[in-house]
Design a protein around this motif. Structure first.
Motif, PDB file in Angstrom:
ATOM      1  N   TYR A   1      -1.693  -5.580 -19.492  1.00  0.00           N
ATOM      2  CA  TYR A   1      -3.022  -4.961 -19.397  1.00  0.00           C
ATOM      3  C   TYR A   1      -2.882  -3.465 -19.165  1.00  0.00           C
ATOM      4  O   TYR A   1      -1.985  -2.998 -18.447  1.00  0.00           O
ATOM      5  N   SER A   2      -3.757  -2.715 -19.812  1.00  0.00           N
ATOM      6  CA  SER A   2      -3.845  -1.273 -19.589  1.00  0.00           C
ATOM      7  C   SER A   2      -5.302  -0.906 -19.366  1.00  0.00           C
ATOM      8  O   SER A   2      -6.208  -1.553 -19.910  1.00  0.00           O
ATOM      9  N   TYR A   3      -5.501   0.130 -18.562  1.00  0.00           N
ATOM     10  CA  TYR A   3      -6.873   0.518 -18.240  1.00  0.00           C
ATOM     11  C   TYR A   3      -7.350   1.576 -19.219  1.00  0.00           C
ATOM     12  O   TYR A   3      -6.698   2.598 -19.439  1.00  0.00           O
ATOM     13  N   ALA A   4      -8.497   1.347 -19.853  1.00  0.00           N
ATOM     14  CA  ALA A   4      -9.068   2.276 -20.831  1.00  0.00           C
ATOM     15  C   ALA A   4     -10.383   2.824 -20.308  1.00  0.00           C
ATOM     16  O   ALA A   4     -11.173   2.093 -19.691  1.00  0.00           O
ATOM     17  N   LEU A   5     -10.599   4.105 -20.530  1.00  0.00           N
ATOM     18  CA  LEU A   5     -11.826   4.751 -20.067  1.00  0.00           C
ATOM     19  C   LEU A   5     -12.952   4.664 -21.088  1.00  0.00           C
ATOM     20  O   LEU A   5     -14.132   4.727 -20.731  1.00  0.00           O
ATOM     21  N   LEU A   6     -12.573   4.519 -22.367  1.00  0.00           N
ATOM     22  CA  LEU A   6     -13.565   4.578 -23.433  1.00  0.00           C
ATOM     23  C   LEU A   6     -13.500   3.335 -24.305  1.00  0.00           C
ATOM     24  O   LEU A   6     -12.459   2.690 -24.421  1.00  0.00           O
ATOM     25  N   SER A   7     -14.622   3.017 -24.914  1.00  0.00           N
ATOM     26  CA  SER A   7     -14.684   2.024 -25.988  1.00  0.00           C
ATOM     27  C   SER A   7     -15.081   2.761 -27.245  1.00  0.00           C
ATOM     28  O   SER A   7     -16.094   3.486 -27.258  1.00  0.00           O
ATOM     29  N   CYS A   8     -14.290   2.598 -28.282  1.00  0.00           N
ATOM     30  CA  CYS A   8     -14.508   3.370 -29.503  1.00  0.00           C
ATOM     31  C   CYS A   8     -14.826   2.462 -30.675  1.00  0.00           C
ATOM     32  O   CYS A   8     -14.208   1.396 -30.834  1.00  0.00           O
ATOM     33  N   MET A   9     -15.788   2.882 -31.488  1.00  0.00           N
ATOM     34  CA  MET A   9     -16.107   2.219 -32.737  1.00  0.00           C
ATOM     35  C   MET A   9     -15.599   3.106 -33.871  1.00  0.00           C
ATOM     36  O   MET A   9     -15.938   4.295 -33.935  1.00  0.00           O
ATOM     37  N   VAL A  10     -14.786   2.515 -34.743  1.00  0.00           N
ATOM     38  CA  VAL A  10     -14.168   3.280 -35.820  1.00  0.00           C
ATOM     39  C   VAL A  10     -15.246   3.937 -36.687  1.00  0.00           C
ATOM     40  O   VAL A  10     -16.165   3.270 -37.168  1.00  0.00           O
ATOM     41  N   GLY A  11     -15.124   5.215 -36.880  1.00  0.00           N
ATOM     42  CA  GLY A  11     -16.060   5.937 -37.729  1.00  0.00           C
ATOM     43  C   GLY A  11     -17.387   6.248 -37.075  1.00  0.00           C
ATOM     44  O   GLY A  11     -18.270   6.818 -37.713  1.00  0.00           O
ATOM     45  N   VAL A  12     -17.541   5.878 -35.780  1.00  0.00           N
ATOM     46  CA  VAL A  12     -18.820   6.155 -35.104  1.00  0.00           C
ATOM     47  C   VAL A  12     -18.594   7.129 -33.956  1.00  0.00           C
ATOM     48  O   VAL A  12     -18.772   8.325 -34.093  1.00  0.00           O
ATOM     49  N   ALA A  13     -18.178   6.588 -32.807  1.00  0.00           N
ATOM     50  CA  ALA A  13     -17.981   7.461 -31.650  1.00  0.00           C
ATOM     51  C   ALA A  13     -17.290   6.664 -30.560  1.00  0.00           C
ATOM     52  O   ALA A  13     -17.107   5.446 -30.662  1.00  0.00           O
ATOM     53  N   CYS A  14     -16.890   7.381 -29.506  1.00  0.00           N
ATOM     54  CA  CYS A  14     -16.339   6.767 -28.306  1.00  0.00           C
ATOM     55  C   CYS A  14     -17.308   6.978 -27.155  1.00  0.00           C
ATOM     56  O   CYS A  14     -17.859   8.076 -26.979  1.00  0.00           O
ATOM     57  N   LEU A  15     -17.529   5.936 -26.386  1.00  0.00           N
ATOM     58  CA  LEU A  15     -18.452   6.004 -25.258  1.00  0.00           C
ATOM     59  C   LEU A  15     -17.730   5.626 -23.974  1.00  0.00           C
ATOM     60  O   LEU A  15     -16.795   4.813 -23.992  1.00  0.00           O
ATOM     61  N   PRO A  16     -18.145   6.186 -22.860  1.00  0.00           N
ATOM     62  CA  PRO A  16     -17.539   5.816 -21.581  1.00  0.00           C
ATOM     63  C   PRO A  16     -17.706   4.311 -21.320  1.00  0.00           C
ATOM     64  O   PRO A  16     -18.821   3.792 -21.351  1.00  0.00           O
ATOM     65  N   ASP A  17     -16.606   3.638 -21.109  1.00  0.00           N
ATOM     66  CA  ASP A  17     -16.656   2.199 -20.841  1.00  0.00           C
ATOM     67  C   ASP A  17     -15.336   1.771 -20.191  1.00  0.00           C
ATOM     68  O   ASP A  17     -14.488   1.151 -20.828  1.00  0.00           O
ATOM     69  N   PRO A  18     -15.140   2.125 -18.943  1.00  0.00           N
ATOM     70  CA  PRO A  18     -13.878   1.768 -18.282  1.00  0.00           C
ATOM     71  C   PRO A  18     -13.681   0.250 -18.261  1.00  0.00           C
ATOM     72  O   PRO A  18     -14.580  -0.491 -17.865  1.00  0.00           O
ATOM     73  N   HIS A  19     -12.518  -0.203 -18.712  1.00  0.00           N
ATOM     74  CA  HIS A  19     -12.265  -1.646 -18.756  1.00  0.00           C
ATOM     75  C   HIS A  19     -10.763  -1.888 -18.906  1.00  0.00           C
ATOM     76  O   HIS A  19     -10.007  -0.990 -19.291  1.00  0.00           O
TER      77      HIS A  19
END
Length: 436
Positions: free
Chosen positions: A88-106
């Motif tokens: 497991y690694s901690y990610a700060l963003l959730s990204c949609m290809v070709g759209v944008a990245c939004l804050p979503d720590p998970h």
């Protein structure tokens, strides 16, 4: 102009500062509330796993042939074990290809697999009827954090394909079609289990599961289920196994403990009758198929009001199987507006299954249609399974049908079989159906 650039720069700085604050807060909230997924890690030890098939029933084989297949299934068995390592690694963003990245720590996971083959120890043949089992010792974990996640067991199909009764039916089905060379490739029957680990001890030492044996039959051969009972055991009290089944298996998930003749380590009579009744002739070759419409005779009181154009009959005969469908058709002149379909299944000239379906099309502008379904299985002249859906209803039409259905299925077996056999008087009036 300089003031304009200065103002724009300040807005950019505020935007990034605000984004940074949002991400920081989200990260803190994520770390505080969103804990890393935790798995129960098994101990670093070997597990002794035992598998067997305690009973089997193929409806197109004789009793002796079934016993022969059951005795030889463990031969040539192979066991494949899948180990997984999840990090497991901690990610700060959730990204949609070709759209944008939004804050979503998970926490996001990455899984890798390592597949190992293990030799199975097979018990010698026994004449006392005791289940022949295969056993294997394997580690629950591998170096590097890999954990046992899946088991795949191949059993031998060889003796199944060599049985004379099976060969005779294959020859019958292939008379009407050109044999496919790929039919010579026989995929070994397999049982696949997902492995999970408990935080408490299991209660049972040996587990019996109602299951089905999937065999590779020719395309021209009808699909007929082969119920089996599997026997599972392991010396790990914290390891649980869940069967992965990809095909329909009649009554495998039903509660059969209260049905006649039930024993945990045997195929119950209800499943034997279900396998004799649940025949799929779609695409099958070599069967005699007849169809046509006839007028209901005077003694067919339940079908007298089912339409001026008569009732439809659809008869399939293949080896020991005989299945007859009786149905009504929509008719504006008919007192009853529903459509009724009943199916009677014979095996070795004995009634083993009776199923039906009554459908009420929507009326009075309503979008809701109604239907009632039922099925009943018989073994040795006795009912061994009965189910009606729905079992109760408020609509007047539905209540009337349920009353009719309950009367039909609760009649003595001899009466049901006599009625079913009476329909075969029309066989000569039916015409062959040729499948393309």
């Amino acid at each position: 102009m300089l003031s304009l650039f200065a103002s724009f720069g300040k807005r950019i700085v505020r935007h990034w500062l605000l984004s940074g604050i949002v991400i920081a807060v989200a990260t803190f909230v994520g770390l505080y509330y969103g804990t890393k997924p935790a798995n129960i890690v098994p101990p670093n030890r070997n597990v002794h796993f035992t598998f067997g098939i305690s009973d089997l029933y193929a409806p197109f084989l004789s009793q002796k042939e079934n016993a022969d297949v059951l005795s030889h299934l463990p031969e040539g068995a192979e066991v494949s074990a899948t180990y997984q390592r999840t990090t497991y690694s901690y990610a700060l963003l959730s990204c949609m290809v070709g759209v944008a990245c939004l804050p979503d720590p998970h926490w996001q996971s990455d899984t890798k697999e390592d597949i190992r083959l293990y030799a199975a120890k097979i018990e010698p043949r026994r004449e006392n009827g005791k289940t022949r089992t295969l056993s294997v010792d394997m580690p629950q974990t591998l170096p590097g954090g890999y954990v046992l996640e899946k088991l795949y067991l191949d059993v031998s199909p060889d003796t199944f394909y060599r049985q004379p009764s099976y060969g005779a039916l294959v020859a019958q089905s292939q008379k009407a079609s050109k044999p496919d060379p790929t039919d010579d490739f026989k995929t070994p029957p397999a049982f696949e289990y997902l492995v999970s680990y408990l935080d408490h001890d299991r209660t049972e030492d040996i587990r019996y599961d109602q299951d089905c044996l999937d065999v590779s039959t020719p395309i021209s051969f009808p699909s007929i289920s082969i119920p089996v009972v599997t026997q599972l055991a392991s010396d790990s009290k914290r390891m649980a196994l869940m069967r992965i089944s990809s095909r329909s298996c009649p009554l495998a998930d039903a509660d059969l403990s209260g049905t006649p003749g039930y024993a945990a380590d045997r195929v119950p009579p209800a499943r034997i009758a279900a396998s004799q009744s649940s025949i799929d002739f779609d695409g099958a070759r070599g069967a005699t198929i007849l169809s046509g419409r006839v007028s209901a005779a005077e003694d067919m009181t339940r079908w007298q009001d089912e339409g001026k154009d008569g009732i439809g009959l659809y008869l399939i005969e293949f080896g020991s199987f005989r299945q007859l469908e009786v149905r009504s058709y929509p008719d504006s002149a008919r007192p009853s507006k529903h459509i009724r379909i009943e199916t009677w299944t014979f095996f070795d000239d004995v009634l083993v299954g009776y199923a039906g379906y009554v459908y009420y099309p929507p009326r009075d502008g309503s979008d809701n249609d109604k239907s009632v379904q039922w099925r009943e299985y018989f073994r040795d002249g006795k009912p061994v399974w009965m189910e009606t859906t729905p079992s109760d209803c408020e609509d007047a039409d539905c209540k009337a049908v349920l009353t009719d259905v309950n009367f039909a299925i609760t009649r003595p077996y001899s009466a049901l079989q006599t009625e079913a056999r009476s329909y075969f008087r029309f066989r000569g009036a039916l015409k062959p159906v040729v499948k393309e």
